[in-house]
Design a protein around this motif. Structure first.
Motif, PDB file in Angstrom:
ATOM      1  N   VAL A   1       0.803  -1.230   0.000  1.00 22.83           N
ATOM      2  CA  VAL A   1       0.000   0.000   0.000  1.00 22.83           C
ATOM      3  C   VAL A   1       0.835   1.280   0.000  1.00 22.83           C
ATOM      4  O   VAL A   1       0.322   2.346  -0.303  1.00 22.83           O
ATOM      5  N   PHE A   2       2.108   1.148   0.330  1.00 25.05           N
ATOM      6  CA  PHE A   2       2.954   2.351   0.353  1.00 25.05           C
ATOM      7  C   PHE A   2       3.702   2.555  -0.961  1.00 25.05           C
ATOM      8  O   PHE A   2       4.390   3.542  -1.129  1.00 25.05           O
ATOM      9  N   SER A   3       3.621   1.591  -1.877  1.00 25.35           N
ATOM     10  CA  SER A   3       4.402   1.664  -3.121  1.00 25.35           C
ATOM     11  C   SER A   3       3.943   2.854  -3.955  1.00 25.35           C
ATOM     12  O   SER A   3       2.745   3.063  -4.146  1.00 25.35           O
ATOM     13  N   TRP A   4       4.892   3.590  -4.460  1.00 26.21           N
ATOM     14  CA  TRP A   4       4.527   4.777  -5.252  1.00 26.21           C
ATOM     15  C   TRP A   4       5.358   4.907  -6.518  1.00 26.21           C
ATOM     16  O   TRP A   4       5.133   5.796  -7.321  1.00 26.21           O
ATOM     17  N   ASN A   5       6.376   4.060  -6.723  1.00 28.37           N
ATOM     18  CA  ASN A   5       7.195   4.257  -7.920  1.00 28.37           C
ATOM     19  C   ASN A   5       7.336   2.969  -8.733  1.00 28.37           C
ATOM     20  O   ASN A   5       6.897   1.901  -8.322  1.00 28.37           O
ATOM     21  N   TYR A   6       7.939   3.116  -9.908  1.00 31.29           N
ATOM     22  CA  TYR A   6       8.003   2.001 -10.854  1.00 31.29           C
ATOM     23  C   TYR A   6       8.792   0.805 -10.335  1.00 31.29           C
ATOM     24  O   TYR A   6       8.577  -0.312 -10.788  1.00 31.29           O
ATOM     25  N   THR A   7       9.697   1.028  -9.365  1.00 33.09           N
ATOM     26  CA  THR A   7      10.502  -0.100  -8.895  1.00 33.09           C
ATOM     27  C   THR A   7       9.615  -1.168  -8.250  1.00 33.09           C
ATOM     28  O   THR A   7       9.979  -2.332  -8.209  1.00 33.09           O
ATOM     29  N   GLU A   8       8.442  -0.774  -7.773  1.00 31.90           N
ATOM     30  CA  GLU A   8       7.511  -1.751  -7.229  1.00 31.90           C
ATOM     31  C   GLU A   8       6.259  -1.841  -8.106  1.00 31.90           C
ATOM     32  O   GLU A   8       5.212  -2.308  -7.671  1.00 31.90           O
ATOM     33  N   GLY A   9       6.386  -1.379  -9.327  1.00 32.30           N
ATOM     34  CA  GLY A   9       5.288  -1.492 -10.293  1.00 32.30           C
ATOM     35  C   GLY A   9       4.130  -0.556 -10.025  1.00 32.30           C
ATOM     36  O   GLY A   9       3.034  -0.758 -10.545  1.00 32.30           O
TER      37      GLY A   9
HETATM   38  C1  LIG Z   1      10.747   3.749  -4.806  1.00 26.05           C
HETATM   39  O1  LIG Z   1      10.061   3.584  -3.575  1.00 26.05           O
HETATM   40  C2  LIG Z   1      10.775   2.862  -2.589  1.00 26.05           C
HETATM   41  C3  LIG Z   1       9.919   2.735  -1.345  1.00 26.05           C
HETATM   42  O2  LIG Z   1       8.576   2.723  -1.639  1.00 26.05           O
HETATM   43  C4  LIG Z   1      12.077   3.565  -2.254  1.00 26.05           C
HETATM   44  O3  LIG Z   1      12.816   2.799  -1.323  1.00 26.05           O
HETATM   45  C5  LIG Z   1      12.896   3.750  -3.515  1.00 26.05           C
HETATM   46  O4  LIG Z   1      14.033   4.502  -3.253  1.00 26.05           O
HETATM   47  C6  LIG Z   1      12.070   4.450  -4.586  1.00 26.05           C
HETATM   48  N1  LIG Z   1      12.837   4.468  -5.832  1.00 26.05           N
HETATM   49  C7  LIG Z   1      12.965   5.546  -6.607  1.00 26.05           C
HETATM   50  C8  LIG Z   1      13.768   5.375  -7.834  1.00 26.05           C
HETATM   51  O5  LIG Z   1      12.453   6.610  -6.321  1.00 26.05           O
END
Ligand SMILES: *[C@@H]1O[C@H](CO)[C@@H](O)[C@H](O)[C@H]1NC(C)=O
Ligand SMILES: *[C@@H]1O[C@H](CO)[C@@H](O)[C@H](O)[C@H]1NC(C)=O
Ligand SMILES: *[C@@H]1O[C@H](CO)[C@@H](O)[C@H](O)[C@H]1NC(C)=O
Ligand SMILES: *[C@@H]1O[C@H](CO)[C@@H](O)[C@H](O)[C@H]1NC(C)=O
Ligand SMILES: *[C@@H]1O[C@H](CO)[C@@H](O)[C@H](O)[C@H]1NC(C)=O
Ligand SMILES: *[C@@H]1O[C@H](CO)[C@@H](O)[C@H](O)[C@H]1NC(C)=O
Ligand SMILES: *[C@@H]1O[C@H](CO)[C@@H](O)[C@H](O)[C@H]1NC(C)=O
Ligand SMILES: *[C@@H]1O[C@H](CO)[C@@H](O)[C@H](O)[C@H]1NC(C)=O
Length: 608
Positions: free
Chosen positions: A534-542
């Motif tokens: 639920v906290f994911s906000w960027n592409y690294t976690e889709g």
């Molecule tokens: C993406 O989000 C994760 C945690 O949600 C964070 O650790 C990570 O640094 C972020 N990556 C980028 C490229 O912003």
């Protein structure tokens, strides 16, 4: 005399300076290449030179597909323009200009030298000497009988029922790595000299399209003479009756299938008919999309699953599964590949269908027709973490959202929600009212609470009594809830927005964080990454955006809050009342419920 020497020295200096242009031949076209140019020709390209052509002085890259270079032939001091088209990793085609001399002091640029390149000349095909065989699937797949003509060897058509082309994936192994060869079995025809008995095995070197012409190149695995080793084939999208074959290591002799030096008239060998042996649940029937491959259409009826995939315009690939045997949630299906190739078996493990989705796991394909082998649990790759795959209804029927009510939210994300005009219609200007506060609003407040409306900048206004009133404001996003469930202690929601240009279907992870607080994270596409929470906000976690929502103005509106963590997606939401199910925080919820019960008991005791 001295003067002259100085002059010529200067000239040489200028010339060499103008030649010090920056040119590096890209790796993809370096190497040793064979071509037939009225004789066997070997061309070697390294970082700066090309055999017989000279040193590269200028180069233009056109989408890494076409390269146009100017080469300097030192001994004649002239310049050649060579255009190279990259067809596959193993095949290049080239055209070239005559060697021209330039007036002194003119820079030999691509623009200048390549004016002398005739764009209508014949392309010369270069075959890699150290080729890497590629999968034949996109070139040729299936089994055919054929009759053949060869204008240069005999007249008429040799028809022998045993002549066969066979290009099949090796069943039971991982697809896309095995079928790198195919066989053509030629048969002799009585009284026709030039026809012969023999099997020719070809390695596939890749395929490409020029308009509707589909070319593919091959190397004969048993041939050592280079001019006999390489061949080019031609198919046409509009004509599946004929295949053209070159009789030299050239593709430019194939202009149309009809006029090819050798022409095969093919008839597909029909696959054996597979009788269904079981039935899929009735409520699977319909049209679906496969979230693992959103370009694929999935059709399901009680006996068949048919997946059609469109790799590019005008072409499609179809995989047909037939239900053979079923035990508990596992179904063994026969997978029919293209006509004539051997079928194999694959096990699907289905979750009973709910909402607008089917969840399933797929085993590894094997060749044996035996339920206990095909559907043994070891056939399902046991990754540490895994999740069911999804088929989503093509025309989904909205359902009650598992999260409903009126919330304000804050967001964080690669692609945050922003203020926009839905459908491009200009809004009437905002009534000139005083905004008590601007908030971001997430509402599921339609009659049946089936649609999420998101307004990034929503004006909370107050009337003359200081009571908040809703003013006219169109949401920026509208999406319908079409399914939800709980898996691996995470709650998932699928929404559908016809207008979303990127993906109509979106997956969300959601969780209740407090009595009136909900956290959600939206995925990039129709499936959620295993890592997404639920906290994911960027592409690294889709994910695209995470939102933190808090219920507001509860007592004044007609939009009750509702939350369902998805642990029982088979419940009919219409019959449910607001439930105090805290999902993630179940232990605390039971305590709260006990407390509530106790208070109630106390209340009744007091009454008595
Ligand atoms: C993406 O989000 C994760 C945690 O949600 C964070 O650790 C990570 O640094 C972020 N990556 C980028 C490229 O912003
Ligand atoms: C040639 O181009 C490359 C990159 O485009 C650059 O790094 C290199 O310094 C250039 N060399 C010369 C001699 O201009
Ligand atoms: C490459 O060259 C061919 C032939 O000149 C042309 O048809 C094609 O459009 C070019 N491709 C690109 C990407 O420029
Ligand atoms: C082609 O035929 C030969 C001999 O019949 C056989 O050994 C080989 O496996 C066949 N290759 C393919 C790709 O079918
Ligand atoms: C399911 O579809 C296949 C292919 O279209 C068809 O051959 C088959 O008869 C259908 N089965 C039923 C039970 O309708
Ligand atoms: C579909 O059918 C299965 C049993 O065949 C049942 O368990 C499931 O609840 C049904 N799903 C829906 C949405 O009706
Ligand atoms: C929602 O609004 C309330 C009151 O305006 C504010 O205190 C709260 O921080 C907001 N919550 C979120 C998640 O934006
Ligand atoms: C709310 O936003 C509008 C424009 O979007 C702005 O004119 C107004 O001043 C804002 N009000 C507050 C209280 O921030």
């Amino acid at each position: 005399m001295k003067m002259k020497l100085l002059q010529s020295l200067l000239l040489v200096l200028i010339a060499s300076q103008s030649l010090a242009l920056n040119c590096t031949i890209p790796t993809i076209i370096r190497g040793a290449w064979f071509s037939w140019e009225n004789k066997n020709t070997l061309t070697e390209l390294d970082a700066t030179t090309m055999t017989d052509k000279g040193t590269c002085v200028d180069i233009r890259d056109n989408f890494h597909v076409n390269y146009t270079m100017v080469l300097h032939r030192q001994n004649e001091n002239c310049f050649i323009c060579v255009k190279i088209l990259v067809r596959t990793v193993n095949i290049l085609e080239k055209m070239e200009s005559p060697c021209i001399t330039l007036p002194d002091n003119t820079e030999p640029t691509v623009e200048r030298v390549c004016q002398s390149l005739d764009p209508h000349q014949q392309l010369i095909t270069l075959f890699s000497e150290n080729y890497v065989p590629v999968n034949c699937r996109s070139s040729l797949e299936g089994v055919w009988n054929f009759a053949y003509q060869n204008r240069f060897k005999f007249t008429g058509e040799c028809r022998n029922p045993d002549a066969q082309i066979r290009s099949c994936q090796t069943a039971g192994s991982q697809f896309l790595i095995t079928n790198q060869k195919f066989n053509i079995t030629y048969k002799k025809c009585e009284g026709m000299t030039g026809t012969f008995d023999g099997v020719v095995e070809y390695s596939c070197l890749g395929d490409w399209f020029v308009g509707k012409n589909h070319y593919f190149a091959v190397a004969n695995t048993k041939e050592s003479r280079k001019d006999e080793k390489y061949r080019c084939f031609l198919k046409n999208r509009d004509d599946d009756l004929y295949i053209g074959v070159s009789i030299t290591a050239q593709c430019n002799t194939l202009k149309t299938v009809e006029k090819s030096p050798e022409r095969l008239r093919v008839t597909p060998v029909k696959s054996e008919v597979v009788e269904p042996g079981c039935r899929l649940p009735q409520n699977f029937s319909g049209e679906w999309i496969n979230t693992a491959n959103i370009d694929a259409d999935v059709f399901i009826n009680e006996t068949h699953i048919i997946e059609t995939y469109y790799p590019d315009e005008g072409r499609y690939r179809r995989t047909i599964y037939v239900c053979k045997e079923q035990k508990d949630t596992r179904y063994m299906l026969a997978r029919l590949t293209v006509d004539g190739c051997q079928k194999d078996y694959i096990c699907f493990d289905f979750v009973p269908q709910h909402h607008n989705l089917i969840r399933y796991r797929k085993g590894i394909a094997v060749i044996k027709d035996d339920f206990s082998t095909v559907c043994s649990w070891v056939q399902f790759q046991n990754k540490v973490q895994w999740r069911y795959d999804l088929f989503l209804k093509k025309n989904p029927v909205p359902i009650k959202c598992p999260v409903a009510g009126k919330f304000n939210f804050t967001q964080k994300g690669d692609i945050p929600f922003e203020t926009r005009i839905l459908g491009g219609v200009t809004l009437s200007p905002r009534p000139n009212v005083y905004c008590k506060e601007n908030i971001s609003d997430f509402s599921v407040c339609d009659d049946e609470q089936k649609e999420v409306a998101i307004d990034e900048n929503y004006c909370l206004s107050v009337d003359h009594k200081g009571k908040p009133v809703d003013i006219y404001s169109d949401p920026d996003y509208k999406m319908k809830c079409i399914g939800f469930w709980k898996e691996n202690i995470k709650s998932y929601l699928i929404t559908y927005d016809e207008l979303d240009p990127f993906s109509k279907y979106r997956c969300w992870v959601y969780q209740r964080a407090d009595l009136n607080r909900v956290l959600m994270s939206q995925a990039i596409g129709p499936f959620c990454d295993l890592k997404q929470n639920v906290f994911s906000w960027n592409y690294t976690e889709g994910a695209t955006v995470a939102i933190d929502m808090e219920e507001y103005e509860r007592e004044r509106d007609q939009c009750p809050m509702y939350f369902d963590d998805g642990s029982n997606p088979y419940l009919d939401p219409e019959t449910q009342v607001i439930q105090f199910n805290f999902g993630y925080f179940k232990s605390s919820s039971t305590r709260l419920e006990n407390l509530l019960a106790l208070t109630l008991v106390g209340f009744f005791v007091n009454l008595l």
